[in-house]
Scaffold this motif. Structure first.
Motif: not given
Length: 229
Positions: A118, A120, A123, A126, A128, A130, A190-194
């Motif tokens: 967690e 970050t 970083t 970044t 994202k 999807t 940083r990976l923002l996974v959705t």
């Protein structure tokens, strides 16, 4: 409680670890999670293996004691149940304290690894991610880059029911994509996974040391929905 702590680790490992370039097979190597290429993914893998062997040791002791008791004190050998033993403070203290110690020993490194996941700070990039069914859209935030990636055609054809294609003949079955995620070496990403419809993982390719990586496209492309099934 421990399972809840380790669930994010499994997701992070899928996103942070590189997929091995290996021919599809059904051997023992497919039963374990792959060892990643980043420092944090290796820590996740090591934690996974440590807890796995702790669970194996517990299973050996518990089931070993059960099997030994069943065989040794079976009725055919004249064993008579003891109806007077209803309470033993020492035994109850042992089977309470020992599991607590084991849980603490497992929770401390798990919590430490979760904190690192967690974190970050510092970083440099970044992204994202999807997820779609057999597809991923990558947005390099603050870079103006976005592109869509899906399962490669050979794997996509082989996975279809009654396709007649042996998956073992497809190189990197279900691992290859047409536009892999590219990240620079030695950079904190940083990976923002959705997900738009299903939760899925993000395959990627790591560039060789010293090279400057660029995504396949510099133009923003619209999201492409998955092919109807």
């Amino acid at each position: 409680m421990i399972c809840a702590k380790l669930a994010p680790l499994a997701l992070a490992a899928a996103a942070a670890s590189g997929f091995p370039a290996a021919q599809a097979d059904s051997g023992w190597s497919q039963l374990n999670m792959p060892r990643g290429v980043t420092e944090i993914s290796r820590k996740i893998y090591d934690l996974h293996m440590e807890i796995f062997w702790v669970c194996v040791a517990i299973a050996v002791v518990v089931f070993g004691a059960m099997i030994w008791s069943i065989i040794t004190y079976r009725k055919s050998r004249g064993a008579i149940p003891d109806g007077t033993l209803v309470h033993n403070t020492k035994v109850e203290a042992i089977w309470t304290v020992v599991p607590v110690i084991i849980l603490i020993a497992m929770a401390v490194p798990a919590a430490r690894t979760l904190v690192e996941i967690e974190d970050t700070t510092r970083t440099e990039l970044t992204i994202k991610v999807t997820g779609f069914q057999w597809g991923w859209n990558y947005d390099y935030l603050d870079q103006g880059v976005s592109y869509y990636s899906r399962l490669d055609r050979k794997s996509d054809a082989a996975r279809e029911l009654l396709s007649g294609i042996d998956p073992n003949t497809v190189e990197h079955y279900l691992l290859n994509v047409d536009h892999p995620l590219v990240v620079p070496v030695g950079t904190k990403v940083r990976l923002l996974v959705t997900a738009a419809d299903v939760i899925t993982c993000a395959p990627r390719r790591t560039s060789p040391p010293g090279s400057r990586t660029r995504p396949p496209s510099r133009s923003r492309r619209p999201h492409r929905p998955p092919r109807p099934r």
